[in-house]
Write a protein that holds these residues in place. Structure first.
Motif, PDB file in Angstrom:
ATOM      1  N   LEU A  61       0.824  -1.200   0.000  1.00  0.00           N
ATOM      2  CA  LEU A  61       0.000   0.000   0.000  1.00  0.00           C
ATOM      3  C   LEU A  61       0.863   1.257   0.000  1.00  0.00           C
ATOM      4  CD1 LEU A  61      -2.714  -1.022   2.624  1.00  0.00           C
ATOM      5  CD2 LEU A  61      -2.792  -1.251   0.142  1.00  0.00           C
ATOM      6  N   GLY A  62       2.170   1.059  -0.040  1.00  0.00           N
ATOM      7  CA  GLY A  62       3.114   2.171  -0.012  1.00  0.00           C
ATOM      8  C   GLY A  62       3.886   2.190   1.291  1.00  0.00           C
ATOM      9  N   GLY A  63       5.151   2.504   1.203  1.00  0.00           N
ATOM     10  CA  GLY A  63       5.990   2.491   2.399  1.00  0.00           C
ATOM     11  C   GLY A  63       6.088   1.083   2.956  1.00  0.00           C
ATOM     12  N   LYS A  64       5.905   0.959   4.251  1.00  0.00           N
ATOM     13  CA  LYS A  64       5.947  -0.353   4.899  1.00  0.00           C
ATOM     14  C   LYS A  64       4.554  -0.943   5.096  1.00  0.00           C
ATOM     15  CE  LYS A  64      10.181   0.551   7.468  1.00  0.00           C
ATOM     16  NZ  LYS A  64      10.797   0.589   8.800  1.00  0.00           N
ATOM     17  N   ASN A  65       3.553  -0.340   4.486  1.00  0.00           N
ATOM     18  CA  ASN A  65       2.177  -0.782   4.668  1.00  0.00           C
ATOM     19  C   ASN A  65       1.788  -1.835   3.633  1.00  0.00           C
ATOM     20  OD1 ASN A  65       1.434   1.123   6.795  1.00  0.00           O
ATOM     21  ND2 ASN A  65       1.761   2.659   5.202  1.00  0.00           N
ATOM     22  N   VAL A  66       1.248  -2.941   4.129  1.00  0.00           N
ATOM     23  CA  VAL A  66       0.762  -4.003   3.252  1.00  0.00           C
ATOM     24  C   VAL A  66      -0.626  -4.437   3.717  1.00  0.00           C
ATOM     25  CG1 VAL A  66       3.066  -4.862   2.648  1.00  0.00           C
ATOM     26  CG2 VAL A  66       1.832  -5.883   4.577  1.00  0.00           C
ATOM     27  N   ALA A  67      -1.348  -5.081   2.799  1.00  0.00           N
ATOM     28  CA  ALA A  67      -2.674  -5.604   3.112  1.00  0.00           C
ATOM     29  C   ALA A  67      -2.943  -6.787   2.196  1.00  0.00           C
ATOM     30  CB  ALA A  67      -3.734  -4.526   2.924  1.00  0.00           C
ATOM     31  N   TRP A  68      -3.996  -7.508   2.490  1.00  0.00           N
ATOM     32  CA  TRP A  68      -4.426  -8.646   1.684  1.00  0.00           C
ATOM     33  C   TRP A  68      -5.831  -8.358   1.188  1.00  0.00           C
ATOM     34  CZ3 TRP A  68      -1.046  -8.813   5.548  1.00  0.00           C
ATOM     35  CH2 TRP A  68       0.069  -9.648   5.440  1.00  0.00           C
ATOM     36  N   LEU A  69      -6.186  -8.911   0.028  1.00  0.00           N
ATOM     37  CA  LEU A  69      -7.548  -8.781  -0.476  1.00  0.00           C
ATOM     38  C   LEU A  69      -8.449  -9.765   0.276  1.00  0.00           C
ATOM     39  CD1 LEU A  69      -7.088  -8.469  -4.333  1.00  0.00           C
ATOM     40  CD2 LEU A  69      -7.852  -6.704  -2.730  1.00  0.00           C
ATOM     41  N   ALA A  70      -9.563  -9.263   0.765  1.00  0.00           N
ATOM     42  CA  ALA A  70     -10.503 -10.101   1.514  1.00  0.00           C
ATOM     43  C   ALA A  70     -10.977 -11.283   0.667  1.00  0.00           C
ATOM     44  CB  ALA A  70     -11.692  -9.269   1.986  1.00  0.00           C
ATOM     45  N   SER A  71     -11.194 -11.057  -0.630  1.00  0.00           N
ATOM     46  CA  SER A  71     -11.656 -12.137  -1.508  1.00  0.00           C
ATOM     47  C   SER A  71     -10.620 -13.250  -1.628  1.00  0.00           C
ATOM     48  CB  SER A  71     -12.003 -11.596  -2.889  1.00  0.00           C
ATOM     49  OG  SER A  71     -10.856 -11.026  -3.496  1.00  0.00           O
ATOM     50  N   GLU A  72      -9.333 -12.898  -1.638  1.00  0.00           N
ATOM     51  CA  GLU A  72      -8.289 -13.920  -1.734  1.00  0.00           C
ATOM     52  C   GLU A  72      -8.167 -14.714  -0.438  1.00  0.00           C
ATOM     53  OE1 GLU A  72      -5.489 -11.712  -5.064  1.00  0.00           O
ATOM     54  OE2 GLU A  72      -4.712 -11.930  -3.030  1.00  0.00           O
ATOM     55  N   ILE A  73      -8.317 -14.053   0.705  1.00  0.00           N
ATOM     56  CA  ILE A  73      -8.282 -14.757   1.989  1.00  0.00           C
ATOM     57  C   ILE A  73      -9.476 -15.694   2.084  1.00  0.00           C
ATOM     58  CG2 ILE A  73      -8.348 -14.496   4.504  1.00  0.00           C
ATOM     59  CD1 ILE A  73      -5.685 -13.613   3.096  1.00  0.00           C
ATOM     60  N   ASP A  74     -10.652 -15.202   1.690  1.00  0.00           N
ATOM     61  CA  ASP A  74     -11.844 -16.046   1.699  1.00  0.00           C
ATOM     62  C   ASP A  74     -11.686 -17.232   0.757  1.00  0.00           C
ATOM     63  OD1 ASP A  74     -14.661 -16.518   2.534  1.00  0.00           O
ATOM     64  OD2 ASP A  74     -15.029 -16.216   0.387  1.00  0.00           O
ATOM     65  N   GLY A  75     -11.124 -16.995  -0.417  1.00  0.00           N
ATOM     66  CA  GLY A  75     -10.887 -18.086  -1.370  1.00  0.00           C
ATOM     67  C   GLY A  75      -9.929 -19.124  -0.822  1.00  0.00           C
ATOM     68  N   TRP A  76      -8.885 -18.671  -0.121  1.00  0.00           N
ATOM     69  CA  TRP A  76      -7.930 -19.602   0.490  1.00  0.00           C
ATOM     70  C   TRP A  76      -8.640 -20.458   1.534  1.00  0.00           C
ATOM     71  CZ3 TRP A  76      -6.246 -20.285   5.535  1.00  0.00           C
ATOM     72  CH2 TRP A  76      -5.157 -21.156   5.687  1.00  0.00           C
ATOM     73  N   MET A  77      -9.472 -19.822   2.367  1.00  0.00           N
ATOM     74  CA  MET A  77     -10.205 -20.569   3.390  1.00  0.00           C
ATOM     75  C   MET A  77     -11.165 -21.576   2.757  1.00  0.00           C
ATOM     76  SD  MET A  77     -10.802 -17.443   6.107  1.00  0.00           S
ATOM     77  CE  MET A  77     -12.060 -18.309   7.000  1.00  0.00           C
ATOM     78  N   GLN A  78     -11.856 -21.162   1.699  1.00  0.00           N
ATOM     79  CA  GLN A  78     -12.782 -22.069   1.014  1.00  0.00           C
ATOM     80  C   GLN A  78     -12.051 -23.258   0.394  1.00  0.00           C
ATOM     81  OE1 GLN A  78     -16.102 -21.962   1.208  1.00  0.00           O
ATOM     82  NE2 GLN A  78     -15.849 -20.178   2.531  1.00  0.00           N
ATOM     83  N   SER A  79     -10.841 -23.024  -0.143  1.00  0.00           N
ATOM     84  CA  SER A  79     -10.087 -24.135  -0.725  1.00  0.00           C
ATOM     85  C   SER A  79      -9.630 -25.118   0.354  1.00  0.00           C
ATOM     86  CB  SER A  79      -8.890 -23.627  -1.545  1.00  0.00           C
ATOM     87  OG  SER A  79      -7.884 -23.104  -0.703  1.00  0.00           O
ATOM     88  N   ARG A  80      -9.294 -24.609   1.531  1.00  0.00           N
ATOM     89  CA  ARG A  80      -8.921 -25.499   2.646  1.00  0.00           C
ATOM     90  C   ARG A  80     -10.123 -26.347   3.068  1.00  0.00           C
ATOM     91  NH1 ARG A  80      -3.357 -25.609   3.848  1.00  0.00           N
ATOM     92  NH2 ARG A  80      -4.034 -26.512   5.802  1.00  0.00           N
ATOM     93  N   ILE A  81     -11.300 -25.741   3.109  1.00  0.00           N
ATOM     94  CA  ILE A  81     -12.516 -26.475   3.463  1.00  0.00           C
ATOM     95  C   ILE A  81     -12.801 -27.526   2.403  1.00  0.00           C
ATOM     96  CG2 ILE A  81     -15.016 -26.244   3.736  1.00  0.00           C
ATOM     97  CD1 ILE A  81     -14.410 -23.428   4.938  1.00  0.00           C
ATOM     98  N   ALA A  82     -12.638 -27.162   1.139  1.00  0.00           N
ATOM     99  CA  ALA A  82     -12.883 -28.108   0.040  1.00  0.00           C
ATOM    100  C   ALA A  82     -11.912 -29.275   0.095  1.00  0.00           C
ATOM    101  CB  ALA A  82     -12.789 -27.396  -1.313  1.00  0.00           C
ATOM    102  N   GLN A  83     -10.649 -29.006   0.463  1.00  0.00           N
ATOM    103  CA  GLN A  83      -9.656 -30.091   0.585  1.00  0.00           C
ATOM    104  C   GLN A  83     -10.099 -31.069   1.665  1.00  0.00           C
ATOM    105  OE1 GLN A  83      -5.846 -28.341   1.354  1.00  0.00           O
ATOM    106  NE2 GLN A  83      -5.581 -27.606  -0.732  1.00  0.00           N
ATOM    107  N   ARG A  84     -10.566 -30.529   2.783  1.00  0.00           N
ATOM    108  CA  ARG A  84     -11.023 -31.392   3.871  1.00  0.00           C
ATOM    109  C   ARG A  84     -12.216 -32.221   3.430  1.00  0.00           C
ATOM    110  NH1 ARG A  84     -14.134 -29.020   8.895  1.00  0.00           N
ATOM    111  NH2 ARG A  84     -15.601 -28.761   7.187  1.00  0.00           N
ATOM    112  N   ALA A  85     -13.167 -31.580   2.780  1.00  0.00           N
ATOM    113  CA  ALA A  85     -14.377 -32.271   2.333  1.00  0.00           C
ATOM    114  C   ALA A  85     -14.054 -33.330   1.284  1.00  0.00           C
ATOM    115  CB  ALA A  85     -15.375 -31.264   1.777  1.00  0.00           C
ATOM    116  N   GLY A  86     -13.017 -33.071   0.476  1.00  0.00           N
ATOM    117  CA  GLY A  86     -12.639 -34.015  -0.562  1.00  0.00           C
ATOM    118  C   GLY A  86     -11.724 -35.120  -0.072  1.00  0.00           C
ATOM    119  N   GLY A  87     -11.292 -35.034   1.180  1.00  0.00           N
ATOM    120  CA  GLY A  87     -10.420 -36.050   1.745  1.00  0.00           C
ATOM    121  C   GLY A  87      -8.963 -35.841   1.438  1.00  0.00           C
TER     122      GLY A  87
END
Length: 85
Positions: free
Chosen positions: A57-83
């Motif tokens: 975000l400039g300087g030492k400031n960083v952030a993550w996109l909420a959609s990417e964090i949500d997508g990562w969480m959903q993929s972890r859930i899908a991995q669990r559900a898929g075995g």
């Protein structure tokens, strides 16, 4: 008076994916709270390309996109559900 009919709502996802009308930035404390990982684990996963990368975000400031964090969480859930480990 004109009437416009539409068979689909633009806010309704067509593929079953989560729709974000407007994405937002999440700072590290919120990412930690949301996904339950520690700071060091998040950066370790990023270095191994197993977690979304931060955005400068400039300087030492960083952030993550909420959609990417949500997508990562959903993929972890899908991995669990898929075995997958």
């Amino acid at each position: 008076m004109h009437s416009v009919s539409s068979s689909t709502n633009p806010m309704t996802p067509l593929t079953g994916e989560v729709s974000y009308p407007r994405d937002r930035f999440m700072r590290l404390p919120e990412v930690i709270n949301t996904c339950g990982l520690s700071r060091s684990t998040i950066y370790d996963f990023i270095s191994r390309e197993q977690f979304p990368s931060q955005i400068s975000l400039g300087g030492k400031n960083v952030a993550w996109l909420a959609s990417e964090i949500d997508g990562w969480m959903q993929s972890r859930i899908a991995q669990r559900a898929g075995g997958a480990a």
